[in-house]
Design a protein around this motif. Structure first.
Motif, PDB file in Angstrom:
ATOM      1  N   PHE A 146       0.854  -1.184   0.000  1.00 31.76           N
ATOM      2  CA  PHE A 146       0.000   0.000   0.000  1.00 31.76           C
ATOM      3  C   PHE A 146       0.891   1.236   0.000  1.00 31.76           C
ATOM      4  CE2 PHE A 146       0.906  -1.239   4.313  1.00 31.76           C
ATOM      5  CZ  PHE A 146       1.166  -0.051   4.975  1.00 31.76           C
ATOM      6  N   ASP A 163      -4.336   3.539   9.127  1.00 31.78           N
ATOM      7  CA  ASP A 163      -5.396   3.484   8.118  1.00 31.78           C
ATOM      8  C   ASP A 163      -5.695   4.880   7.577  1.00 31.78           C
ATOM      9  OD1 ASP A 163      -5.583   0.777   8.427  1.00 31.78           O
ATOM     10  OD2 ASP A 163      -7.607   0.778   9.297  1.00 31.78           O
ATOM     11  N   SER A 166      -3.086   5.511   4.793  1.00 35.12           N
ATOM     12  CA  SER A 166      -2.828   4.424   3.858  1.00 35.12           C
ATOM     13  C   SER A 166      -3.697   4.573   2.610  1.00 35.12           C
ATOM     14  CB  SER A 166      -3.122   3.065   4.517  1.00 35.12           C
ATOM     15  OG  SER A 166      -2.262   2.848   5.616  1.00 35.12           O
ATOM     16  N   ASP A 168      -4.805   2.829  -1.232  1.00 32.05           N
ATOM     17  CA  ASP A 168      -4.816   1.646  -2.075  1.00 32.05           C
ATOM     18  C   ASP A 168      -3.855   1.871  -3.239  1.00 32.05           C
ATOM     19  OD1 ASP A 168      -6.137  -0.955  -2.968  1.00 32.05           O
ATOM     20  OD2 ASP A 168      -6.484   0.337  -4.713  1.00 32.05           O
ATOM     21  N   CYS A 175      -7.625   4.341   2.514  1.00 35.32           N
ATOM     22  CA  CYS A 175      -8.249   3.160   3.122  1.00 35.32           C
ATOM     23  C   CYS A 175      -9.580   3.522   3.758  1.00 35.32           C
ATOM     24  CB  CYS A 175      -7.296   2.568   4.163  1.00 35.32           C
ATOM     25  SG  CYS A 175      -7.947   1.163   5.076  1.00 35.32           S
ATOM     26  N   LYS A 183     -12.003  -4.001  -0.244  1.00 33.60           N
ATOM     27  CA  LYS A 183     -10.997  -4.574   0.636  1.00 33.60           C
ATOM     28  C   LYS A 183     -11.099  -6.096   0.710  1.00 33.60           C
ATOM     29  CE  LYS A 183     -11.443  -0.559   3.730  1.00 33.60           C
ATOM     30  NZ  LYS A 183     -11.738  -0.130   5.121  1.00 33.60           N
TER      31      LYS A 183
END
Length: 204
Positions: A146, A163, A166, A168, A175, A183
């Motif tokens: 990621f 998160d 982060s 994708d 995220c 996910k």
């Protein structure tokens, strides 16, 4: 079978309950046991070392089957001595809270050009009793790669602060903005591996 999950983090506890849902296992957390235990020195060099240290310590205290997990964060572009590894929350001897983690790792991403590619390597240790100890750290329980952003999302996932920074790797979405079905592929892979590990260990 009742198994103690060696964590006080409610988000991690629910994650493992979801991973193992449907197996003949009742997962309880440390807060359910109300154990009195000295702080554990997680001084391992990798996720498996720390997972085993924690699982053995909690088994000694609880006297019931215990599993513990540990993770290490590895970021492309950082020298080995600067990799977070198992010290994701500990920087220069200080344990960071969620917001401090977000601030620190957005800074890392900024220094690496605004975005950095990362991956979590995960490990699990299950202690049934003194003679039956099972370990696993295969790639199928690691996260997919990621991106770590230099700017944080405004939403937070308590217990999983990164998160919020982060992204994708394919879509560039945070995220926090991804739908469950987006996910699902990564989670299904991990769920299959965790379930296979527990099923194999318990049936032995």
């Amino acid at each position: 079978m009742k198994i103690l999950c060696g964590t006080t983090n409610p988000a991690k506890l629910e994650f493992m309950r979801d991973m193992l849902c449907g197996l003949d296992i009742e997962i309880i957390g440390l807060n359910d046991m109300k154990l009195t235990i000295d702080p554990i020195d997680e001084n391992g060099n990798n996720p498996m070392d720390n997972a085993k240290i924690k699982a053995l310590a909690y088994y000694k205290a609880a006297k019931i089957p215990v599993f513990s997990c540990d993770s290490g964060l590895y970021i492309d572009g950082l020298e080995n001595e600067n990799q977070p590894g198992v010290y994701v929350r500990r920087v220069k001897g200080k344990v960071l809270n969620d917001e401090e983690m977000i601030e620190y790792y957005t800074g890392v991403a900024s220094k690496l050009g605004g975005k950095a590619k990362g991956k979590y390597k995960n490990a699990i240790c299950l202690v049934i009793d003194e003679k039956n100890i099972f370990e696993y750290d295969g790639d199928d329980i690691a996260s997919g790669s990621f991106l770590i952003a230099s700017k944080a999302h405004n939403k937070r996932n308590i217990g999983f602060p990164l998160d919020s920074i982060s992204l994708d790797i394919e879509t560039g979405k945070y995220c926090m903005d991804m739908e469950c079905h987006e996910k699902q592929k990564d989670e299904n892979r991990m769920k299959k591996a965790y379930r296979a590990f527990f099923s194999s260990a318990i049936l032995k």
